[in-house]
Design an enzyme around this catalytic site. Structure first.
Site, PDB file in Angstrom:
ATOM      1  N   CYS A  46       0.712  -1.249   0.135  1.00 33.90           N
ATOM      2  CA  CYS A  46       0.070  -0.102   0.029  1.00 33.90           C
ATOM      3  C   CYS A  46       0.885   1.443  -0.094  1.00 33.90           C
ATOM      4  O   CYS A  46       0.281   2.403  -0.085  1.00 33.90           O
ATOM      5  CB  CYS A  46      -0.898   0.214   1.239  1.00 33.90           C
ATOM      6  SG  CYS A  46      -0.068   0.050   2.903  1.00 33.90           S
ATOM      7  N   CYS A  98      -0.799  -4.817   6.412  1.00 33.20           N
ATOM      8  CA  CYS A  98      -0.693  -4.055   7.324  1.00 33.20           C
ATOM      9  C   CYS A  98       0.075  -4.281   8.653  1.00 33.20           C
ATOM     10  O   CYS A  98       0.913  -3.377   9.298  1.00 33.20           O
ATOM     11  CB  CYS A  98      -1.883  -3.248   7.552  1.00 33.20           C
ATOM     12  SG  CYS A  98      -3.120  -3.161   6.315  1.00 33.20           S
TER      13      CYS A  98
HETATM   14  S1  FES Z   1      -3.396  -0.105   4.043  1.00 35.04           S
HETATM   15 FE1  FES Z   1      -1.490   0.609   4.215  1.00 35.04          FE
HETATM   16  S2  FES Z   1      -0.998  -0.243   6.328  1.00 35.04           S
HETATM   17 FE2  FES Z   1      -2.716  -0.785   6.017  1.00 35.04          FE
END
Ligand code: FES
Lengths: 121, 121
Positions: free
Chosen positions: B33, B102
């Site tokens: 992400c 995450c």
């Molecule tokens: S979506 Fe980036 S840390 Fe959870």
């Protein structure tokens, strides 16, 4: 990496929460990271009278949702539908390329809430 | 979708911040992400005396970082190196599958901080 405006909206987000008797609800997920954002709106005379957001998303998702709510309050529904992720990122002074997927959620949730309102009329 | 413990650590995160005169620093990014987490530690007698985290990551990243800092305070460096993302997620009562990426960041940042401390000795 992040502009001052992003940090400001991240650390002090505006219009967080949920409108209990909302006229329109938009609840969307993010395909990249699995986060979600929910936007609720109140509509009066074809204008966004009130808007709140809730997200479990990252700093960029929080900042863009907060910025977007400030931008669209008072807009007609047609104007609000023109606001996209690029417009919000611009107002924030830009976002890192790899975080643009996070900024999609806010506009997507807003547009979903407006469509939800229209469907209910 | 999220356990009460996750929501608790997300809304009331423990040990947020940065230790100014840290003995070890771990600053890592997330390939999925693009988010980042920074962990700073103070070490005394081979044990984690103090630990703080900072993240621009999502709710799951905040909750796992917060949980991890509580778990490892007082541990020896060897014990702390055994703590991984699965252990932290377990302590939180589980995490949705799509948010496990995450939870990697917290343990990764801690291990990087410990290695950084060892290198400096
Ligand atoms: S979506 Fe980036 S840390 Fe959870």
């Amino acid at each position: 990496m992040y502009t001052e405006k992003v940090i400001d909206h991240f650390t002090n987000p505006r219009n967080v929460g949920e409108i209990p008797d909302a006229d329109g609800i938009g609840d969307v997920g993010n395909a990249v990271c699995g986060d979600t954002t929910k936007i609720t709106i109140k509509v009066e005379d074809n204008r966004i009278k009130d808007i709140k957001f809730k997200t479990f998303g990252c700093g960029a998702a929080i900042a863009t949702s907060s910025m977007l709510t400030e931008m669209v309050i008072g807009m007609t529904l047609e104007e609000a539908l023109q606001v996209d992720d690029v417009a919000v990122a611009d107002m924030l002074g830009g976002l890192p390329e790899q975080k643009m997927h996070c900024s999609n959620m806010a506009a997507h949730a807003l547009h979903t809430a407006i469509e939800d309102y229209k469907k209910k009329q």
